[in-house]
Write a protein that holds these residues in place. Sequence first.
Motif, PDB file in Angstrom:
ATOM      1  N   UNK A 137      -2.646  -4.147  -6.562  1.00  0.00           N
ATOM      2  CA  UNK A 137      -1.210  -4.406  -6.718  1.00  0.00           C
ATOM      3  C   UNK A 137      -0.541  -3.080  -7.053  1.00  0.00           C
ATOM      4  N   UNK A 138       0.238  -2.602  -6.116  1.00  0.00           N
ATOM      5  CA  UNK A 138       0.879  -1.314  -6.368  1.00  0.00           C
ATOM      6  C   UNK A 138       2.359  -1.370  -6.020  1.00  0.00           C
ATOM      7  N   UNK A 139       3.089  -0.501  -6.623  1.00  0.00           N
ATOM      8  CA  UNK A 139       4.512  -0.337  -6.358  1.00  0.00           C
ATOM      9  C   UNK A 139       4.680   1.102  -5.896  1.00  0.00           C
ATOM     10  N   UNK A 140       5.189   1.278  -4.696  1.00  0.00           N
ATOM     11  CA  UNK A 140       5.378   2.609  -4.144  1.00  0.00           C
ATOM     12  C   UNK A 140       6.861   2.910  -4.128  1.00  0.00           C
ATOM     13  N   UNK A 141       7.219   4.022  -4.704  1.00  0.00           N
ATOM     14  CA  UNK A 141       8.609   4.442  -4.722  1.00  0.00           C
ATOM     15  C   UNK A 141       8.718   5.726  -3.909  1.00  0.00           C
ATOM     16  N   UNK A 181       7.605  10.833  -3.706  1.00  0.00           N
ATOM     17  CA  UNK A 181       6.682   9.699  -3.617  1.00  0.00           C
ATOM     18  C   UNK A 181       6.025   9.498  -4.971  1.00  0.00           C
ATOM     19  N   UNK A 182       6.054   8.265  -5.454  1.00  0.00           N
ATOM     20  CA  UNK A 182       5.403   7.931  -6.716  1.00  0.00           C
ATOM     21  C   UNK A 182       4.778   6.547  -6.578  1.00  0.00           C
ATOM     22  N   UNK A 183       3.507   6.423  -6.948  1.00  0.00           N
ATOM     23  CA  UNK A 183       2.797   5.146  -6.883  1.00  0.00           C
ATOM     24  C   UNK A 183       2.451   4.698  -8.293  1.00  0.00           C
ATOM     25  N   UNK A 184       2.765   3.443  -8.579  1.00  0.00           N
ATOM     26  CA  UNK A 184       2.434   2.860  -9.886  1.00  0.00           C
ATOM     27  C   UNK A 184       1.619   1.602  -9.664  1.00  0.00           C
ATOM     28  N   UNK A 228       0.824  -1.203   0.000  1.00  0.00           N
ATOM     29  CA  UNK A 228       0.000   0.000   0.000  1.00  0.00           C
ATOM     30  C   UNK A 228       0.854   1.248   0.000  1.00  0.00           C
ATOM     31  N   UNK A 229       0.248   2.398  -0.289  1.00  0.00           N
ATOM     32  CA  UNK A 229       0.995   3.648  -0.227  1.00  0.00           C
ATOM     33  C   UNK A 229       1.545   3.948   1.161  1.00  0.00           C
ATOM     34  N   UNK A 230       1.095   3.192   2.172  1.00  0.00           N
ATOM     35  CA  UNK A 230       1.621   3.403   3.516  1.00  0.00           C
ATOM     36  C   UNK A 230       2.953   2.699   3.728  1.00  0.00           C
ATOM     37  N   UNK A 231       3.360   1.814   2.799  1.00  0.00           N
ATOM     38  CA  UNK A 231       4.670   1.177   2.900  1.00  0.00           C
ATOM     39  C   UNK A 231       5.733   2.256   2.804  1.00  0.00           C
TER      40      UNK A 231
END
Length: 73
Positions: free
Chosen positions: A53-57, A45-48, A14-17
């Motif tokens: 299923x998300x990848x948080x950078x 912060x960038x979410x894809x 999640x974006x909270x990671x």
Amino acid sequence: MIAFKDFRSSTSGSPLSDGMDRSLVLANEWLAKNGVRPVSIETLTETRGTVSISQVERGLRVWYEVGAVPLKP
């Protein structure tokens, strides 16, 4: 003149990671190794992906001063 260098860390979930701890370690190591003094530091912060299923950078952008580059006349 100023320049910047990004330090990013990807985490799944999640974006909270939070990948900020690793980015901070990398930035501190780079600053110490290169002997530069930061002018400013920003968070990135960038979410894809999709909701399920998300990848948080996340990371840091370090702005720092570099030697002057002469301007062409």
